[in-house]
Design a protein around this motif. Sequence first.
Motif, short mmCIF file in Angstrom:
data_model
loop_
_atom_site.label_atom_id
_atom_site.label_comp_id
_atom_site.label_asym_id
_atom_site.label_seq_id
_atom_site.Cartn_x
_atom_site.Cartn_y
_atom_site.Cartn_z
N GLY A 156 6.43 -18.95 6.03
CA GLY A 156 7.01 -18.97 7.36
C GLY A 156 7.61 -20.32 7.71
O GLY A 156 7.46 -21.30 6.98
N PRO A 157 8.28 -20.40 8.84
CA PRO A 157 8.89 -21.65 9.26
C PRO A 157 7.89 -22.78 9.50
O PRO A 157 8.25 -23.95 9.47
CB PRO A 157 9.61 -21.30 10.56
CG PRO A 157 9.40 -19.87 10.83
CD PRO A 157 8.54 -19.30 9.74
N GLN A 197 3.00 -16.26 5.12
CA GLN A 197 2.98 -15.16 6.09
C GLN A 197 2.62 -13.84 5.43
O GLN A 197 1.99 -12.99 6.04
CB GLN A 197 4.35 -15.01 6.76
CG GLN A 197 4.68 -16.10 7.71
CD GLN A 197 6.00 -15.85 8.42
OE1 GLN A 197 6.94 -15.28 7.83
NE2 GLN A 197 6.09 -16.25 9.66
N ALA A 198 3.06 -13.67 4.19
CA ALA A 198 2.80 -12.43 3.46
C ALA A 198 2.68 -12.76 1.98
O ALA A 198 3.34 -13.67 1.48
CB ALA A 198 3.94 -11.44 3.68
N TRP A 207 -2.49 -21.44 1.09
CA TRP A 207 -1.55 -22.48 0.71
C TRP A 207 -0.65 -22.84 1.88
O TRP A 207 -0.37 -22.03 2.75
CB TRP A 207 -0.69 -22.02 -0.45
CG TRP A 207 -1.40 -21.88 -1.76
CD1 TRP A 207 -2.73 -22.11 -2.02
CD2 TRP A 207 -0.83 -21.46 -2.98
NE1 TRP A 207 -3.00 -21.88 -3.34
CE2 TRP A 207 -1.86 -21.46 -3.95
CE3 TRP A 207 0.43 -21.07 -3.38
CZ2 TRP A 207 -1.63 -21.10 -5.28
CZ3 TRP A 207 0.66 -20.71 -4.68
CH2 TRP A 207 -0.38 -20.73 -5.62
N GLU A 208 -0.18 -24.09 1.87
CA GLU A 208 0.78 -24.55 2.86
C GLU A 208 1.88 -25.33 2.15
O GLU A 208 1.62 -26.05 1.19
CB GLU A 208 0.10 -25.43 3.90
CG GLU A 208 -0.89 -24.67 4.76
CD GLU A 208 -1.55 -25.53 5.83
OE1 GLU A 208 -1.04 -26.62 6.14
OE2 GLU A 208 -2.60 -25.10 6.32
N PHE A 209 3.10 -25.16 2.63
CA PHE A 209 4.28 -25.76 2.01
C PHE A 209 5.09 -26.54 3.05
O PHE A 209 4.92 -26.35 4.25
CB PHE A 209 5.19 -24.66 1.45
CG PHE A 209 4.54 -23.83 0.37
CD1 PHE A 209 4.71 -24.15 -0.96
CD2 PHE A 209 3.78 -22.72 0.70
CE1 PHE A 209 4.12 -23.38 -1.95
CE2 PHE A 209 3.18 -21.94 -0.29
CZ PHE A 209 3.35 -22.27 -1.61
N MET A 210 6.00 -27.36 2.54
CA MET A 210 7.00 -27.95 3.42
C MET A 210 7.96 -26.81 3.77
O MET A 210 8.44 -26.12 2.87
CB MET A 210 7.78 -29.06 2.69
CG MET A 210 6.95 -30.28 2.41
SD MET A 210 6.51 -31.22 3.87
CE MET A 210 8.09 -31.78 4.42
N VAL A 234 13.12 -22.21 8.48
CA VAL A 234 13.29 -20.77 8.32
C VAL A 234 12.29 -20.23 7.30
O VAL A 234 11.81 -20.98 6.45
CB VAL A 234 14.73 -20.42 7.85
CG1 VAL A 234 15.76 -20.80 8.90
CG2 VAL A 234 15.05 -21.09 6.53
N PRO A 235 11.97 -18.93 7.37
CA PRO A 235 11.09 -18.33 6.36
C PRO A 235 11.77 -18.34 4.99
O PRO A 235 13.00 -18.33 4.88
CB PRO A 235 10.90 -16.89 6.83
CG PRO A 235 11.36 -16.87 8.25
CD PRO A 235 12.33 -17.97 8.41
N SER A 236 10.97 -18.37 3.92
CA SER A 236 11.52 -18.30 2.58
C SER A 236 10.55 -17.58 1.66
O SER A 236 9.37 -17.46 1.94
CB SER A 236 11.80 -19.71 2.04
OG SER A 236 10.60 -20.46 1.96
#
Length: 71
Positions: free
Chosen positions: A28-29, A34-35, A56-59, A68-70
């Motif tokens: 997610g942003p 998110q999924a 997990w968490e990302f930049m 934006v979501p990716s």
Amino acid sequence: MKDVKPDYPESALFARVRGVVIIEATVGPNGKVQAANVVRSIPLLDRAALDAVRQWEFMPTVLDGVAVPSS
């Protein structure tokens, strides 16, 4: 930014099951997952892999200055 390793299930250890579970995730942003869906399964390992990936968490991906979501 945050990489959580899966807890190896006791049942998989007992059965001597090893391998790689491939997961597709949407970030997610806010940089959090998110999924998440299993793409390549090892049934005794899937739950542990999903549980870890969901933490997990990302930049975040930024497009034109907006997060934006990716996938």
